[in-house]
Write an enzyme that holds these catalytic residues in place. Structure first.
Site, mmCIF file in Angstrom:
data_model
loop_
_atom_site.group_PDB
_atom_site.id
_atom_site.type_symbol
_atom_site.label_atom_id
_atom_site.label_comp_id
_atom_site.label_asym_id
_atom_site.label_seq_id
_atom_site.Cartn_x
_atom_site.Cartn_y
_atom_site.Cartn_z
ATOM 1 N NE ARG A 174 -1.886 -2.333 2.851
ATOM 2 C CZ ARG A 174 -1.785 -3.400 2.305
ATOM 3 N NH1 ARG A 174 -3.161 -3.892 1.814
ATOM 4 N NH2 ARG A 174 -0.965 -4.387 2.709
ATOM 5 C CB THR A 175 3.453 2.548 2.232
ATOM 6 O OG1 THR A 175 2.846 2.174 3.443
ATOM 7 C CG2 THR A 175 4.342 3.915 2.585
ATOM 8 C CE LYS A 183 26.944 -2.856 -7.247
ATOM 9 N NZ LYS A 183 27.265 -1.894 -8.338
ATOM 10 N NE ARG A 212 7.496 0.918 4.647
ATOM 11 C CZ ARG A 212 6.172 0.148 4.692
ATOM 12 N NH1 ARG A 212 6.159 -0.827 4.297
ATOM 13 N NH2 ARG A 212 5.102 1.159 5.186
ATOM 14 C CG HIS A 262 3.874 4.014 8.555
ATOM 15 N ND1 HIS A 262 4.200 5.090 7.354
ATOM 16 C CD2 HIS A 262 3.632 2.977 8.144
ATOM 17 C CE1 HIS A 262 3.811 4.161 6.465
ATOM 18 N NE2 HIS A 262 3.515 3.018 6.623
HETATM 19 C C1 NCD Z 1 2.172 -0.911 8.115
HETATM 20 C C2 NCD Z 1 3.429 -0.756 8.289
HETATM 21 O O1 NCD Z 1 4.167 -0.944 7.222
HETATM 22 O O2 NCD Z 1 4.078 -0.521 9.518
HETATM 23 N N1 NCD Z 1 1.770 -1.048 6.801
HETATM 24 C C3 NCD Z 1 1.418 -0.045 6.124
HETATM 25 O O3 NCD Z 1 2.218 0.693 5.769
HETATM 26 N N2 NCD Z 1 0.165 0.110 5.644
HETATM 27 C C4 NCD Z 1 1.459 -1.920 9.217
HETATM 28 C C5 NCD Z 1 2.228 -3.363 9.050
HETATM 29 O O4 NCD Z 1 2.946 -3.630 8.493
HETATM 30 O O5 NCD Z 1 1.676 -4.131 9.980
#
Ligand code: NCD
Length: 305
Positions: A52-53, A81, A102, A130
């Site tokens: 999703r993100t 590397k 991320r 997040h």
């Molecule tokens: C969450 C995350 O990555 O922290 N997911 C997300 O970004 N929608 C929650 C999760 O991974 O449980």
């Protein structure tokens, strides 16, 4: 407003109100925004899995008329590397106008932000924060409940490693009349820094409990979370704790008729599929909110009107 979004508290309440208003305007009239980021590039640097993100960031940039470059696993980048996050960020800034990152290490997006002049967005750093999930959650709550104040918010599941809960508490404690009910097994209670530095330091009412059904009637929002397998030191603990809470229709018997059930997703076992058809299940509408609020955020950080 800061150059980057690393922590949700980088945004004031006014910033958040403005982002929500822009997201609502995009939902009402997407065509108006279709060319706003023409010739701009977003780089998505994902060192950890995501559906999703990352895809909502990419869809957001495309819907603004921009373009996307990036990688979706560390092994396909020069991280394999031994390149540092700082050097990768400096490199990417030669090609892109804005970065969404991320990373499994807490603080990595902040290092990237300090290494480059272009905006860096934290798309999840380890078990820490997040912020764009929280913006997604706030837009969802605003749309579902019509307000962000006077709410009892139940957060259930892995409150220790669940970065979305940490950011949600950091954002929502600023709204009047918000109280938290924190439901988790003993081993997965919220980190001490969230309890002391945010909740106690600001005199926020909160309750910690193991019993979801006992508190269900009080809740306006139920924010379910996945037990974060990848952050456990040993598999046996994960297996013991993974099914601590499973939301099934019978557990909603005494819930409010206008409860809003949220989940950042992915879900594993913690919400039965039978709940999906309940009008109180908001989590797939929440996914869509993620794209619109990220569109608003990209516009804001790029200074596009
Ligand atoms: C969450 C995350 O990555 O922290 N997911 C997300 O970004 N929608 C929650 C999760 O991974 O449980």
């Amino acid at each position: 407003m800061k150059k980057d979004l690393i922590d949700i508290q980088d945004l004031s309440r006014e910033d958040i109100d403005e982002l929500i208003a822009v997201a609502e305007d995009i939902i009402a009239d997407p065509d108006k925004y279709a060319e706003k980021c023409r010739r701009k590039k977003l780089a998505t640097l994902f060192y950890e899995p995501s559906t999703r993100t990352r895809l909502s960031f990419e869809a957001a940039m495309y819907e603004l008329g921009g373009q996307v470059i990036g990688f979706s696993e560390a092994n396909s980048s020069s991280a394999a590397k031994g390149e540092s996050v700082a050097d990768t960020a400096r490199t990417v800034a030669c090609f892109a106008d804005i970065i969404a990152m991320r990373h499994p290490k807490e603080g990595a997006p902040m290092v990237a932000a300090r290494s480059t002049h272009i905006p860096v967005i934290n798309a999840g750093d380890g078990g820490h924060n997040h912020p764009t999930q929280t913006l997604t959650d706030l837009l969802t709550i605003a749309r579902e409940k019509g307000r962000l104040d006077d709410l009892t918010i139940g957060c259930c599941g892995d409150l220790k490693f669940g970065r979305t809960v940490h950011s949600l508490i950091a954002a929502m404690h600023r709204y009047p009349g918000v109280r938290f009910v924190l439901i988790s097994p003993e081993e997965l209670v919220i980190p001490e820094h969230v309890r002391t530095d945010i909740l106690q330091a600001n005199n926020i009412e909160f309750l910690e409990t193991r019993d979801l059904e006992a508190v269900m009637p009080e809740l306006d929002i139920l924010y379910m979370t996945r037990v974060q397998r990848e952050r456990f030191f040993n598999e046996a603990d994960y297996i013991r704790l993974k099914d601590s809470y499973i939301l099934t229709p019978d557990k909603l018997t005494y819930a409010k008729p206008d409860l809003a059930i949220l989940h950042p997703l992915p879900r594993v076992n913690e919400i039965a599929v039978a709940i999906d058809s309940d009008p109180r299940a908001c989590y797939f509408r929440q996914v869509l909110c993620g794209k619109y609020i990220r569109m608003a955020l990209i516009l804001k950080l790029l200074g596009v009107k």
